[in-house]
Motif scaffolding. Structure first.
Motif, short mmCIF file in Angstrom:
data_model
loop_
_atom_site.label_atom_id
_atom_site.label_comp_id
_atom_site.label_asym_id
_atom_site.label_seq_id
_atom_site.Cartn_x
_atom_site.Cartn_y
_atom_site.Cartn_z
N UNK A 159 10.11 6.03 0.18
CA UNK A 159 9.78 5.55 1.42
C UNK A 159 8.79 6.67 2.28
N UNK A 160 8.65 7.78 1.60
CA UNK A 160 7.67 8.92 2.17
C UNK A 160 5.95 8.78 1.75
N UNK A 161 5.91 7.96 0.70
CA UNK A 161 4.43 7.53 0.21
C UNK A 161 4.12 6.08 0.71
N UNK A 162 5.05 5.39 1.22
CA UNK A 162 4.59 3.92 1.66
C UNK A 162 3.66 4.02 2.71
N UNK A 163 2.73 3.27 2.74
CA UNK A 163 1.66 3.03 3.91
C UNK A 163 2.00 1.68 4.78
N UNK A 194 0.90 -1.25 -0.11
CA UNK A 194 -0.09 -0.01 -0.05
C UNK A 194 0.83 1.28 0.08
N UNK A 195 0.32 2.17 -0.84
CA UNK A 195 1.12 3.51 -0.76
C UNK A 195 0.01 4.76 -0.70
N UNK A 196 0.56 6.00 -0.40
CA UNK A 196 -0.32 6.97 -0.54
C UNK A 196 -0.45 7.60 -1.94
N UNK A 197 -1.55 7.46 -2.62
CA UNK A 197 -1.75 7.80 -4.17
C UNK A 197 -1.85 8.97 -4.06
#
Length: 134
Positions: A79-83, A62-65
């Protein structure tokens, strides 16, 4: 298991009502984006006796779309958008399954994936986001 279904935590399972503790509420969350993960975390933190299964249908973690454009522009790192998923050690009743849910059988309180596996639930949460108009 094939490329269309990747189990991130456990082997494929079908929940059977007779094999579960009557005190555990089975909750399925369909959608592993920011909203799906957030609601999953809230339920885990508030409901100790819940069995939660989070379904996502992308072959990625999962990641921040919302921040995807920033990643592509080089403004943030991956790594900044990984959830991060809830930790199994802290939440043993949590599972994340990467497969597409093909059908919801609401009269039977179960969902079916594209491989024909069934997953029973007491509560179902749809957190699939939206798609742009084409």
């Amino acid at each position: 298991m094939n490329a269309a279904q990747t189990e991130l935590d456990l082997g494929p399972q079908q929940w059977e009502p007779s094999s579960r503790s009557p005190s555990k509420e089975r909750i399925i969350v369909i959608g592993s984006g920011p909203v799906g993960l957030r609601v999953t975390e809230e339920i885990l933190n508030r409901t100790a006796n819940a069995e939660i299964t989070l379904f996502g249908n992308e072959p990625y973690a999962p990641y921040n779309r919302v921040q995807l454009s920033s990643l592509l522009a080089g403004e943030v790192q991956l790594s900044n958008i990984a959830l991060p998923l809830p930790k199994k050690e802290q939440f043993p009743n949590f599972k994340h399954i990467n497969t597409h849910i093909a059908a919801i059988h609401s009269n039977e309180n179960r969902v079916e994936d594209t491989q024909g596996n069934f997953y029973d639930y007491d509560k179902l949460i749809l957190a699939t986001g939206s798609k742009p108009h084409e």
